[in-house]
Design an enzyme around this catalytic site. Structure first.
Site: not given
Ligand code: UD1
Length: 355
Positions: A202
């Site tokens: 991811h």
């Molecule tokens: C985040 C953390 C990372 C951790 C990871 C674990 C930061 C910068 N990164 O990354 O350190 O390893 O979580 O999972 O905080 N999304 C969904 N549903 C959800 C959550 C996310 O659809 O419940 C999708 C969305 O499209 C979003 C993308 O995932 O834009 C990224 O989510 P985000 O929380 O910004 O960062 P992660 O990649 O999950």
């Protein structure tokens, strides 16, 4: 004493579980969920399965660009802190929720304790690396999982505020492992014990560039055993927008797993392939070989002890790494503590911040 925990992303819910338990009867515990992760499989199931009390506040911040997401959290958290007057704010790990909470608290003079302090990848392309460094330097108490973490904090002049408590992920992993030993769980559909790999991808450096993601998917699809790909939502969204098929070759596309199912799947697998931090360590603690698709790792002990191999630029090395002979699990090295880190964390919070 009132301790306020801020969590928002999946790995933080896992870390919160043993802390919430260790806090019972010893301190008033307020839980704030920023809403960074909001899908049921990314959030709710962790609270249910790990017996974590429902959050007292949920800011519902959701996804967004770094600035937008972190900014919304800052504004929301400041209001919550002013309303609930905690004696200390406890922040976890290295996500945008961690940094927002640390910053919101110190600006209004509420002490901050950082759990999982001192980790460094020294890779400044990672948003998490900035979150770690900034949070450590803003915090009043640094709770480090490892000696390596303590050494990094000392190098940065933070030794006086640092204490080693062990890794709370060891606490939760051991307790779930013991529950699974008492009551076995079915494996995910379509795989048989010892004959599949567990995979998660991811990180932005692996998913955002279509050519890079395609190369990773091709290498995984060419492995000789089924590869259970537990797809984070960001991977699905990006693969779809790049037109990349996550179900090709050996790949078996699957939803993310709840924590006990994840531990069960890893424990019964032939190996793990990942770019996650937590999974590298979970594999190590279960003595399952791990291959990490990153140029470096914060969890250097897993590599030094022979349970983790890094592959990054040259993906032609992936199959050889994943399918390497399994080391005999004879070592009892325990760089991540003894499973009582949460208790020591709460002791340290009470000693340091009691009025
Ligand atoms: C985040 C953390 C990372 C951790 C990871 C674990 C930061 C910068 N990164 O990354 O350190 O390893 O979580 O999972 O905080 N999304 C969904 N549903 C959800 C959550 C996310 O659809 O419940 C999708 C969305 O499209 C979003 C993308 O995932 O834009 C990224 O989510 P985000 O929380 O910004 O960062 P992660 O990649 O999950």
């Amino acid at each position: 004493m009132r301790i306020l925990s801020v969590v928002g992303a999946r790995p933080q819910f896992v870390k919160l579980a043993p802390i919430a338990k260790a806090m019972e009867g010893r301190a008033e515990h307020v839980i704030v969920h920023t809403g960074q992760h909001y899908d049921e499989l990314m959030s709710d199931v962790f609270f249910q399965d790990l017996g974590i009390p429902a959050p007292d506040y949920n800011l519902g911040v959701g996804s967004g660009k770094h600035g937008e997401q972190t900014g919304a959290m800052l504004a929301g958290l400041e209001k919550v802190f002013e309303e609930s007057h905690p004696d200390v704010v406890l922040v976890y790990g290295d996500t945008n929720s961690t940094l927002a909470a640390a910053l919101a608290a110190v600006k209004i003079h509420i002490p901050v304790a950082h759990l999982e302090a001192g980790l460094r990848s020294f890779n400044r392309r990672m948003p998490e690396e900035h979150n770690r460094v900034l949070t450590d330097h803003a915090s009043d108490l640094l709770l480090s999982p490892t000696q390596v973490g303590m050494d990094h904090l000392a190098t940065e002049g933070l030794a006086a505020r640092s204490i080693m408590v062990g890794d709370v992920m060891t606490d939760v992993l051991y307790s779930v492992r013991d529950q699974l030993a008492a009551q076995s769980q079915p494996l995910p559909d379509g795989v048989t014990a010892g004959n599949y790999y567990v995979c998660t991808i991811h990180r932005p450096d692996n998913t955002d560039d279509p050519a890079r993601l395609q190369a990773i998917v091709d290498s995984l699809g060419a492995l000789s055993k089924p590869v259970l790909l537990l797809a984070h939502p960001r991977l699905r969204v990006l693969a779809e927008s790049h037109g990349i098929d996550l179900n090709s070759g050996s790949l078996q596309l699957s939803e993310p797993l709840a924590y006990p199912q994840l531990v069960n799947a890893v424990a019964n697998s032939a190996g793990v392939v990942t770019d996650s931090g937590g999974l590298q360590k979970e594999a190590f603690l279960l003595r399952v070989p791990c291959t990490t698709i990153r140029p470096e790792t914060e969890w250097v002990e897993t590599v030094e002890l022979g349970w983790n191999v890094l592959v990054n630029d040259d993906l032609s090395l992936l199959a050889g790494a994943v399918e390497r002979p399994v080391p005999a699990p004879t070592d009892d090295a325990a760089p991540y503590g003894d499973g009582h880190a949460a208790q020591r964390t709460v002791d340290a919070l009470l000693e340091t911040f009691a009025r």
